[in-house]
Design a protein around this motif. Structure first.
Motif, mmCIF file in Angstrom:
data_model
loop_
_atom_site.group_PDB
_atom_site.id
_atom_site.type_symbol
_atom_site.label_atom_id
_atom_site.label_comp_id
_atom_site.label_asym_id
_atom_site.label_seq_id
_atom_site.Cartn_x
_atom_site.Cartn_y
_atom_site.Cartn_z
ATOM 1 N N GLU A 100 0.832 -1.201 0.000
ATOM 2 C CA GLU A 100 0.000 0.000 0.000
ATOM 3 C C GLU A 100 0.867 1.252 0.000
ATOM 4 O OE1 GLU A 100 -3.820 -0.647 2.662
ATOM 5 O OE2 GLU A 100 -2.087 -1.671 3.512
ATOM 6 N N THR A 101 0.385 2.277 -0.686
ATOM 7 C CA THR A 101 1.097 3.548 -0.704
ATOM 8 C C THR A 101 0.832 4.289 0.607
ATOM 9 O OG1 THR A 101 -0.774 4.744 -1.617
ATOM 10 C CG2 THR A 101 0.757 3.731 -3.201
ATOM 11 N N GLU A 102 1.595 5.357 0.820
ATOM 12 C CA GLU A 102 1.375 6.175 2.016
ATOM 13 C C GLU A 102 -0.049 6.711 2.042
ATOM 14 O OE1 GLU A 102 5.740 8.151 2.540
ATOM 15 O OE2 GLU A 102 4.063 9.144 3.501
ATOM 16 N N GLU A 103 -0.534 7.138 0.881
ATOM 17 C CA GLU A 103 -1.888 7.698 0.809
ATOM 18 C C GLU A 103 -2.924 6.637 1.166
ATOM 19 O OE1 GLU A 103 0.442 8.053 -1.580
ATOM 20 O OE2 GLU A 103 0.917 10.139 -1.083
ATOM 21 N N GLU A 104 -2.704 5.419 0.687
ATOM 22 C CA GLU A 104 -3.650 4.334 0.996
ATOM 23 C C GLU A 104 -3.620 3.995 2.489
ATOM 24 O OE1 GLU A 104 -3.669 1.983 -3.294
ATOM 25 O OE2 GLU A 104 -2.118 1.528 -1.836
ATOM 26 N N LEU A 105 -2.431 3.985 3.063
ATOM 27 C CA LEU A 105 -2.327 3.694 4.499
ATOM 28 C C LEU A 105 -2.972 4.803 5.322
ATOM 29 C CD1 LEU A 105 1.290 2.242 4.563
ATOM 30 C CD2 LEU A 105 -0.765 1.019 5.280
ATOM 31 N N GLU A 106 -2.809 6.051 4.884
ATOM 32 C CA GLU A 106 -3.442 7.168 5.603
ATOM 33 C C GLU A 106 -4.963 7.045 5.525
ATOM 34 O OE1 GLU A 106 -2.119 11.117 4.744
ATOM 35 O OE2 GLU A 106 -0.012 10.576 4.885
ATOM 36 N N ALA A 107 -5.473 6.744 4.332
ATOM 37 C CA ALA A 107 -6.922 6.598 4.161
ATOM 38 C C ALA A 107 -7.440 5.440 5.011
ATOM 39 C CB ALA A 107 -7.257 6.370 2.693
ATOM 40 N N HIS A 108 -6.665 4.373 5.063
ATOM 41 C CA HIS A 108 -7.050 3.213 5.872
ATOM 42 C C HIS A 108 -7.126 3.601 7.351
ATOM 43 C CE1 HIS A 108 -7.284 -1.198 6.519
ATOM 44 N NE2 HIS A 108 -6.846 -0.843 7.716
ATOM 45 N N ALA A 109 -6.137 4.380 7.793
ATOM 46 C CA ALA A 109 -6.102 4.803 9.215
ATOM 47 C C ALA A 109 -7.301 5.689 9.541
ATOM 48 C CB ALA A 109 -4.798 5.538 9.508
ATOM 49 N N VAL A 110 -7.611 6.618 8.662
ATOM 50 C CA VAL A 110 -8.763 7.506 8.899
ATOM 51 C C VAL A 110 -10.036 6.663 8.987
ATOM 52 C CG1 VAL A 110 -10.216 9.298 7.848
ATOM 53 C CG2 VAL A 110 -7.719 9.536 7.820
ATOM 54 N N ASP A 111 -10.175 5.715 8.084
ATOM 55 C CA ASP A 111 -11.373 4.875 8.062
ATOM 56 C C ASP A 111 -11.447 3.984 9.309
ATOM 57 O OD1 ASP A 111 -13.687 3.709 6.632
ATOM 58 O OD2 ASP A 111 -12.450 1.900 6.689
ATOM 59 N N ALA A 112 -10.317 3.409 9.699
ATOM 60 C CA ALA A 112 -10.303 2.502 10.861
ATOM 61 C C ALA A 112 -10.687 3.254 12.136
ATOM 62 C CB ALA A 112 -8.917 1.874 11.027
ATOM 63 N N VAL A 113 -10.163 4.451 12.304
ATOM 64 C CA VAL A 113 -10.474 5.223 13.507
ATOM 65 C C VAL A 113 -11.939 5.662 13.478
ATOM 66 C CG1 VAL A 113 -9.973 7.369 14.762
ATOM 67 C CG2 VAL A 113 -8.091 5.984 13.866
ATOM 68 N N ALA A 114 -12.414 6.112 12.317
ATOM 69 C CA ALA A 114 -13.814 6.553 12.202
ATOM 70 C C ALA A 114 -14.772 5.390 12.480
ATOM 71 C CB ALA A 114 -14.064 7.141 10.820
ATOM 72 N N THR A 115 -14.445 4.220 11.944
ATOM 73 C CA THR A 115 -15.306 3.053 12.151
ATOM 74 C C THR A 115 -15.342 2.669 13.626
ATOM 75 O OG1 THR A 115 -14.762 2.267 9.950
ATOM 76 C CG2 THR A 115 -15.704 0.651 11.453
ATOM 77 N N TYR A 116 -14.169 2.691 14.261
ATOM 78 C CA TYR A 116 -14.136 2.359 15.693
ATOM 79 C C TYR A 116 -14.989 3.334 16.495
ATOM 80 C CZ TYR A 116 -12.682 2.171 20.497
ATOM 81 O OH TYR A 116 -12.713 2.113 21.861
ATOM 82 N N ARG A 117 -14.867 4.625 16.163
ATOM 83 C CA ARG A 117 -15.650 5.630 16.899
ATOM 84 C C ARG A 117 -17.150 5.395 16.719
ATOM 85 N NH1 ARG A 117 -12.378 10.940 14.809
ATOM 86 N NH2 ARG A 117 -10.949 11.199 16.554
ATOM 87 N N LYS A 118 -17.550 5.090 15.480
ATOM 88 C CA LYS A 118 -18.983 4.847 15.217
ATOM 89 C C LYS A 118 -19.474 3.659 16.030
ATOM 90 C CE LYS A 118 -19.242 6.576 10.533
ATOM 91 N NZ LYS A 118 -18.793 6.139 9.217
ATOM 92 N N GLU A 119 -18.691 2.592 16.038
ATOM 93 C CA GLU A 119 -19.094 1.388 16.776
ATOM 94 C C GLU A 119 -19.154 1.678 18.273
ATOM 95 O OE1 GLU A 119 -17.287 -1.876 13.610
ATOM 96 O OE2 GLU A 119 -16.422 -1.739 15.618
ATOM 97 N N ARG A 120 -18.208 2.493 18.765
ATOM 98 C CA ARG A 120 -18.206 2.829 20.197
ATOM 99 C C ARG A 120 -19.458 3.631 20.545
ATOM 100 N NH1 ARG A 120 -13.108 6.013 22.386
ATOM 101 N NH2 ARG A 120 -13.997 7.615 21.071
ATOM 102 N N ARG A 121 -19.794 4.582 19.668
ATOM 103 C CA ARG A 121 -20.990 5.399 19.933
ATOM 104 C C ARG A 121 -22.254 4.538 19.915
ATOM 105 N NH1 ARG A 121 -18.489 9.853 17.017
ATOM 106 N NH2 ARG A 121 -19.371 9.156 15.070
ATOM 107 N N ALA A 122 -22.253 3.568 18.998
ATOM 108 C CA ALA A 122 -23.425 2.702 18.883
ATOM 109 C C ALA A 122 -23.518 1.727 20.048
ATOM 110 C CB ALA A 122 -23.381 1.942 17.560
ATOM 111 N N GLY A 123 -22.435 1.633 20.822
ATOM 112 C CA GLY A 123 -22.423 0.753 21.993
ATOM 113 C C GLY A 123 -22.208 -0.683 21.595
#
Lengths: 123, 198
Positions: A100-123
């Motif tokens: 993966e390129t740096e850009e792909e890894l950055e996009a993956h990180a943004v998505d992973a953190v956002a998904t975790y936050r959504k799941e945490r909010r949803a309980g």
């Protein structure tokens, strides 16, 4: 690990309270907490131990805060370097090398953190 | 000189995730390394972070398959590097005159952490959530765009910060902090050594 030996000592009341706090936070007995703390204290060479004793005995609050901060940052650097080697070693052992390129890894990180936050909010 | 630096959770996450995939040397990883080392080309670095951000980092790593032990070690290393600059602030922000200025609640909390911690710069891989537009009605000025036309350097004005808060991508911040490239005019100039007279 070799069997432990019992050591007793007279602690300053403020230190005894702090050991009790650390024991509670770490979920261990006071004796175990004191043993862990002493394991760190025996690491520095003689001159550094003497210098630390000078700070602890004669330093004001600011000097002791500076020592505390310096210790925390030094521990962070060493722990981070150890974790880095461990993660790279695990990746190597599993034959994992990302293309993966740096850009792909950055996009993956943004998505992973956002998904975790959504799941945490949803309980 | 001490640069007070907030790295968004996605930057910290990127470092550990990339390492677990055998990757080293990316811009995000080099900025993280500078933050952990506590120094860069401008001088010392003081990381600024909040307990909520640390919780998010640890949880996101576990969710992606890190063992709880290693995720905790990562969290502890970051927390220890920040030492006494770990903030316990509620995720409520008043930026640019509106409490809902940044749409995403946790992005808002990251921005509030940076401002409450008097950070000079916030580094994020999620520039779009901080760029003035539909997702962020903040008093931010676009300072520069990357070659692909996306804003990669912003300057946020806030009454609590005399010089404002720079928000930058990992690539931009790495270029300044690690590689020694001069930042755009008006950004972090106060950290640069004065020009020597002839």
């Amino acid at each position: 690990m070799a069997a432990g030996k019992t050591v007793s000592f007279i602690a300053e009341p403020s230190h005894e309270e702090r050991v009790a706090e650390i024991a509670r936070a770490d979920g261990v007995t006071r004796s175990q907490a004191a043993a862990r703390i002493s394991a760190l204290g025996v690491l520095p060479p003689t001159a550094a131990r003497r210098a630390a004793r000078f700070i602890l005995e004669e330093g004001d609050d600011e000097a002791q805060r500076q020592l505390s901060t310096a210790l925390a940052k030094a521990i962070a650097r060493t722990s981070h370097a150890l974790l880095e080697r461990k993660l790279l070693g695990q990746a190597d052992a599993r034959g994992l090398t990302t293309n993966e390129t740096e850009e792909e890894l950055e996009a993956h990180a943004v998505d992973a953190v956002a998904t975790y936050r959504k799941e945490r909010r949803a309980g | 000189m001490v640069i007070r630096l907030t790295l968004d959770v996605n930057v910290w996450f990127n470092n550990y995730w990339s390492l677990s995939r055998g990757k080293t040397g990316s811009a995000a990883q080099r900025v993280v390394a500078a933050c952990i080392a506590g120094s860069c080309r401008f001088g010392d670095i003081q990381p600024i972070i909040s307990h909520l951000m640390l919780d998010t980092l640890e949880g996101a790593l576990v969710r992606k398959g890190f063992s709880p032990r290693l995720a905790e070690v990562a969290r502890d290393a970051v927390e220890a590097a920040a030492a006494d600059a770990v903030l316990s602030i509620p995720p409520v922000a008043v930026i640019g005159g509106g409490t809902e200025a940044v749409l995403d609640e946790e992005d808002r909390a990251v921005l509030e952490t940076a401002i409450a911690g008097r950070a000079d710069m916030l580094v994020t891989s999620n520039m779009k959530d901080f760029t003035p537009g539909p997702r962020a009605n903040i008093a931010a000025e676009i300072i520069r765009c990357s070659p692909d036309g996306k804003p990669d350097v912003l300057l946020v004005r806030d009454v609590r910060l005399a010089d404002g808060l720079v928000i930058a991508s990992p690539a931009a911040s790495c270029a300044w902090l690690v590689d020694g490239v001069a930042p755009p005019g008006g950004v972090l100039q106060r950290f640069m050594p004065p020009a020597r007279p002839f």
